[in-house]
Design an enzyme around this catalytic site. Structure first.
Site, PDB file in Angstrom:
ATOM      1  N   LYS A   9       0.751  -1.297   0.109  1.00 23.37           N
ATOM      2  CA  LYS A   9      -0.213  -0.030   0.009  1.00 23.37           C
ATOM      3  C   LYS A   9       0.810   1.279  -0.003  1.00 23.37           C
ATOM      4  CE  LYS A   9      -4.023  -2.242   2.297  1.00 23.37           C
ATOM      5  NZ  LYS A   9      -4.944  -2.166   3.464  1.00 23.37           N
ATOM      6  N   TYR A  49     -12.352  -2.249  -3.603  1.00 20.65           N
ATOM      7  CA  TYR A  49     -13.022  -2.438  -2.370  1.00 20.65           C
ATOM      8  C   TYR A  49     -14.372  -2.336  -2.334  1.00 20.65           C
ATOM      9  CZ  TYR A  49      -8.317  -2.344   0.312  1.00 20.65           C
ATOM     10  OH  TYR A  49      -7.332  -2.864   0.651  1.00 20.65           O
ATOM     11  N   ASN A 112      -2.169   0.323   6.705  1.00 21.66           N
ATOM     12  CA  ASN A 112      -1.548  -0.901   7.350  1.00 21.66           C
ATOM     13  C   ASN A 112      -0.640  -1.889   6.230  1.00 21.66           C
ATOM     14  OD1 ASN A 112      -3.524  -1.791   5.777  1.00 21.66           O
ATOM     15  ND2 ASN A 112      -4.528  -2.990   7.541  1.00 21.66           N
ATOM     16  N   HIS A 115      -2.243  -5.419   1.589  1.00 20.33           N
ATOM     17  CA  HIS A 115      -3.545  -5.928   1.521  1.00 20.33           C
ATOM     18  C   HIS A 115      -3.210  -7.594   0.895  1.00 20.33           C
ATOM     19  CE1 HIS A 115      -7.537  -7.411   0.075  1.00 20.33           C
ATOM     20  NE2 HIS A 115      -6.707  -7.683  -0.856  1.00 20.33           N
ATOM     21  N   GLU A 126      -9.678 -10.960  -7.588  1.00 25.90           N
ATOM     22  CA  GLU A 126      -8.506 -10.027  -7.202  1.00 25.90           C
ATOM     23  C   GLU A 126      -7.356 -10.173  -8.063  1.00 25.90           C
ATOM     24  OE1 GLU A 126      -9.788  -9.012  -2.394  1.00 25.90           O
ATOM     25  OE2 GLU A 126      -7.809  -9.774  -2.887  1.00 25.90           O
TER      26      GLU A 126
HETATM   27  P1  GTP Z   1      -7.122  -6.467   3.931  1.00 23.43           P
HETATM   28  O1  GTP Z   1      -6.067  -7.557   3.725  1.00 23.43           O
HETATM   29  O2  GTP Z   1      -6.542  -5.184   3.343  1.00 23.43           O
HETATM   30  O3  GTP Z   1      -8.426  -6.875   3.224  1.00 23.43           O
HETATM   31  O4  GTP Z   1      -7.312  -6.325   5.477  1.00 23.43           O
HETATM   32  P2  GTP Z   1      -7.960  -7.399   6.193  1.00 23.43           P
HETATM   33  O5  GTP Z   1      -8.989  -8.295   5.603  1.00 23.43           O
HETATM   34  O6  GTP Z   1      -7.386  -7.423   7.526  1.00 23.43           O
HETATM   35  O7  GTP Z   1      -9.110  -6.004   6.728  1.00 23.43           O
HETATM   36  P3  GTP Z   1     -10.511  -5.512   6.292  1.00 23.43           P
HETATM   37  O8  GTP Z   1     -10.877  -6.504   4.919  1.00 23.43           O
HETATM   38  O9  GTP Z   1     -11.537  -5.700   7.526  1.00 23.43           O
HETATM   39  O10 GTP Z   1     -10.710  -4.150   5.857  1.00 23.43           O
HETATM   40  C1  GTP Z   1      -9.781  -3.836   4.668  1.00 23.43           C
HETATM   41  C2  GTP Z   1      -8.823  -2.635   4.740  1.00 23.43           C
HETATM   42  O11 GTP Z   1      -9.724  -1.575   5.235  1.00 23.43           O
HETATM   43  C3  GTP Z   1      -8.031  -2.565   5.817  1.00 23.43           C
HETATM   44  O12 GTP Z   1      -6.603  -3.379   5.329  1.00 23.43           O
HETATM   45  C4  GTP Z   1      -7.827  -1.198   6.299  1.00 23.43           C
HETATM   46  O13 GTP Z   1      -6.888  -0.640   5.226  1.00 23.43           O
HETATM   47  C5  GTP Z   1      -9.002  -0.504   6.077  1.00 23.43           C
HETATM   48  N1  GTP Z   1      -9.699  -0.484   7.258  1.00 23.43           N
HETATM   49  C6  GTP Z   1     -10.197  -1.463   8.038  1.00 23.43           C
HETATM   50  N2  GTP Z   1     -10.780  -1.199   9.162  1.00 23.43           N
HETATM   51  C7  GTP Z   1     -10.587   0.365   9.131  1.00 23.43           C
HETATM   52  C8  GTP Z   1     -10.802   1.413   9.933  1.00 23.43           C
HETATM   53  O14 GTP Z   1     -11.398   1.342  11.002  1.00 23.43           O
HETATM   54  N3  GTP Z   1     -10.228   2.721   9.454  1.00 23.43           N
HETATM   55  C9  GTP Z   1      -9.817   2.758   8.394  1.00 23.43           C
HETATM   56  N4  GTP Z   1      -9.290   4.240   7.892  1.00 23.43           N
HETATM   57  N5  GTP Z   1      -9.525   1.790   7.505  1.00 23.43           N
HETATM   58  C10 GTP Z   1      -9.765   0.717   7.848  1.00 23.43           C
HETATM   59 MG    MG Z   2     -10.067  -7.872   3.848  1.00 21.07          MG
END
Ligand code: GTP
Ligand code: MG
Length: 138
Positions: A9, A49, A112, A115, A126
């Site tokens: 990212k 997303y 973070n 992905h 994807e």
């Molecule tokens: P991915 O591998 O990126 O999909 O991460 P994940 O599966 O661990 O997380 P999830 O699918 O729940 O969320 C997708 C992405 O949304 C995360 O990786 C973060 O970058 C973002 N995200 C999730 N929660 C938050 C939040 O509370 N605030 C913000 N700004 N971004 C968030």
């Molecule tokens: Mg995810």
């Protein structure tokens, strides 16, 4: 062997961490079988997303993903989807296990660093979102 879609990212590309993150993948036995550095528009990030469209952080997420270069890649290996998620660590870096990418490099739950696809069906979708078959060389 399995394939998964990984994204390095903008927070990580900005801090010149592409190589350090790729080393974590390779050390875990994942092979980088496709890779390119691109810049997403907010519209493209929103399509990627789409499942998060109704979440309160959707706007922040798509704005962030369009804020700088990303490196999209296909990782291949035995159990690649689960292995990649293990190497990434928990979404929120404060919950991420020691030695994981997010524990070492992520700045916040939003920024973070990486992905990774979460299941075989999403991995397939994807990968196809970013790559043609000819671009993946196993
Ligand atoms: P991915 O591998 O990126 O999909 O991460 P994940 O599966 O661990 O997380 P999830 O699918 O729940 O969320 C997708 C992405 O949304 C995360 O990786 C973060 O970058 C973002 N995200 C999730 N929660 C938050 C939040 O509370 N605030 C913000 N700004 N971004 C968030
Ligand atoms: Mg995810």
């Amino acid at each position: 062997t399995e394939r998964t879609l990984s994204i390095i990212k903008p927070d990580a590309t900005k801090r010149n961490l592409t190589g350090a993150i790729n080393k974590k993948f390779e050390d875990a036995g994942l092979r980088i079988v496709a890779q390119k550095r691109i810049r997403l528009t907010e519209e493209q990030a929103g399509r990627f997303y789409d499942v998060h469209r109704e979440r309160p952080f959707f706007g922040e997420l798509t704005e962030f993903m369009a804020s700088g270069p990303v490196v999209v890649q296909v990782l291949e290996g035995e159990g690649a989807i689960a292995k990649n998620r293990e190497v990434m660590g928990a979404t929120n870096p404060s919950d991420a296990a020691e030695g994981t990418i997010r524990a070492e490099f992520a700045e916040s739950v939003g920024e973070n660093s990486v992905h990774g696809s979460d299941a075989p069906e999403t991995a397939k979708e994807e990968i196809a979102f970013f790559f043609s078959g000819l671009e993946i060389v196993g």
